[in-house]
Design an enzyme around this catalytic site. Structure first.
Site, PDB file in Angstrom:
ATOM      1  N   ASP A 236      -8.323   3.579   1.747  1.00 36.61           N
ATOM      2  CA  ASP A 236      -8.841   2.958   2.970  1.00 36.61           C
ATOM      3  C   ASP A 236      -9.777   3.901   3.719  1.00 36.61           C
ATOM      4  OD1 ASP A 236      -6.333   1.287   2.386  1.00 36.61           O
ATOM      5  OD2 ASP A 236      -7.490   0.153   3.858  1.00 36.61           O
ATOM      6  N   ASN A 246      -4.252   5.654   2.158  1.00 37.08           N
ATOM      7  CA  ASN A 246      -4.128   4.401   1.407  1.00 37.08           C
ATOM      8  C   ASN A 246      -2.782   3.770   1.763  1.00 37.08           C
ATOM      9  OD1 ASN A 246      -5.241   2.499  -0.516  1.00 37.08           O
ATOM     10  ND2 ASN A 246      -3.603   3.127  -1.884  1.00 37.08           N
TER      11      ASN A 246
HETATM   12  O1  MRU Z   1      -3.261  -3.332   4.522  1.00 42.10           O
HETATM   13  P1  MRU Z   1      -4.172  -3.717   3.403  1.00 42.10           P
HETATM   14  O2  MRU Z   1      -3.600  -4.722   2.485  1.00 42.10           O
HETATM   15  O3  MRU Z   1      -5.559  -4.055   3.885  1.00 42.10           O
HETATM   16  O4  MRU Z   1      -4.299  -2.354   2.582  1.00 42.10           O
HETATM   17  C1  MRU Z   1      -5.108  -2.307   1.438  1.00 42.10           C
HETATM   18  C2  MRU Z   1      -4.992  -1.037   0.712  1.00 42.10           C
HETATM   19  O5  MRU Z   1      -4.314  -0.119   1.109  1.00 42.10           O
HETATM   20  C3  MRU Z   1      -5.837  -0.907  -0.502  1.00 42.10           C
HETATM   21  O6  MRU Z   1      -5.221  -0.070  -1.436  1.00 42.10           O
HETATM   22  C4  MRU Z   1      -7.164  -0.282  -0.097  1.00 42.10           C
HETATM   23  O7  MRU Z   1      -7.743  -0.992   0.939  1.00 42.10           O
HETATM   24  C5  MRU Z   1      -8.080  -0.213  -1.202  1.00 42.10           C
HETATM   25  S1  MRU Z   1      -8.756  -1.789  -1.577  1.00 42.10           S
HETATM   26  C6  MRU Z   1      -9.801  -1.604  -2.817  1.00 42.10           C
END
Ligand code: MRU
Length: 343
Positions: A236, A246
């Site tokens: 992220d 992440n």
């Molecule tokens: O809370 P989320 O579902 O938005 O979190 C997503 C993640 O942690 C993913 O691993 C990250 O965004 C990478 S997406 C390619």
């Protein structure tokens, strides 16, 4: 590779697949402006760092197009409010903020409101295309690290749904599968929101790719039994020192992989790198509602009144990351140096 359409711009509105309803219902919803878009990002109808960035770009363009003034100063003021609404939704994924900055720059480059609106819409489309191309490249490059029959653990959801493109970590795995390498894919369910069992499992099923669903706590067991050859996760936000935010649970997986001598890869587009942060520990971590921990699909699984912590992300220090797979190449140690070269 055939691409699933997670977000589509229909001119004056966006169409997204509602990720909060998967895998039970495959429902598409329309977002009729920037407020709708902001709500969809906050409520995680659309989620995943790159997809959030793409939605933010389109949301800002929709917001700009709805501003009813020809006066450029007034327009800029109202546009700032639109951008503020979009960026106040989720704090960790840097894509949201980078895209907002990019859109601000585009808007600042003009005086004619009609032209600015057009440039913002064009920019949003460009951002989407760039993410698509970046994730395709990541998938291709990353697949070079996968050997025939590799056992791979992946966490959360990093496929087309999360990226509005080919996928990052999951993109790599799907690419390797399509190359005939027959990876044995282990999907972490990813508590508390279960993006692994709900979304990754759904995407792999749709694609007809075999996999095994495990709970997060089973990862060490399979590593010890030598069934795992590498772990691949998304990101992220990656700080300039390579430390990576992440989905919660990523850090534990990285430590486990390290203890078993298993490579741990992060796959992410360069749009996820925050060059302004020296250390990953400066990354803001989103704290979400306690109900995500005390309930599953609306059913209470913990006693009433318990104290709950619910950080949505964690930080994995660079020493546990074998390499970062980006569209501009695979960054190995020292990560800081490799990231520095991308600036
Ligand atoms: O809370 P989320 O579902 O938005 O979190 C997503 C993640 O942690 C993913 O691993 C990250 O965004 C990478 S997406 C390619």
């Amino acid at each position: 590779m055939k691409l699933m359409i997670a977000i589509e711009c229909l001119g004056d509105r966006l169409r997204i697949i509602d990720q909060s309803r998967l895998p039970h219902e495959e429902i598409y919803i329309e977002l009729h402006g920037y407020q709708d878009t902001a709500r969809a990002i906050r409520d995680m109808n659309i989620r995943g760092a790159p997809a959030i960035g793409v939605a933010a770009g389109y949301g800002i363009a929709l917001g700009a197009n709805s501003i009813k003034t020809d006066d450029s100063r007034r327009f800029q003021k109202e546009l700032s409010e639109v951008i503020e609404t979009i960026t106040s939704t989720r704090p960790t994924a840097v894509n949201l903020f980078r895209i907002a900055e990019r859109m601000k720059k585009v808007a600042a480059g003009g005086k004619d409101v009609v032209k600015i609106k057009k440039s913002l819409t064009d920019e949003a489309v460009k951002i989407h295309l760039e993410e698509e191309r970046a994730t395709e490249k990541i998938s291709r490059l990353g697949a070079e690290l996968i050997e025939n029959g590799f056992g791979i653990i992946t966490h959360c959801n990093t496929g087309p749904l999360a990226t509005a493109g080919y996928g990052t970590a999951l993109g790599v795995i799907i690419y390797a599968h399509r190359q005939g390498k027959k990876p044995r894919i282990f999907v972490d369910e990813t508590r508390p929101r279960l993006q692994g069992s709900k979304l990754t499992a759904w995407e792999l099923k749709q694609a007809g790719i075999p996999f095994t669903l495990i709970t997060d706590s089973m990862a060490g067991h399979f590593m010890k039994r030598e069934e795992i050859n590498c772990v691949i996760a998304g990101a992220d936000r990656i700080a300039a020192n390579g430390y990576t935010a992440n989905k919660i649970g990523t850090y534990s997986l990285a430590v486990l992989a390290n203890a078993h001598g298993i490579p741990f890869y992060i796959a992410a587009p360069t749009s996820t790198i925050d060059f302004s942060l020296k250390s990953g520990y400066q990354i803001p971590i989103e704290e979400r509602e306690p109900e995500e921990v005390t309930h599953i699909d609306g059913v209470r699984i913990a006693p009433e009144g318990v104290e709950v912590a619910n950080p949505a992300f964690d930080i994995t220090p660079g020493q546990y990351i074998t390499a970062i797979i980006t569209e501009r190449g695979i960054i190995r140690h020292p990560l800081e140096e490799g990231i520095g070269k991308l600036v």
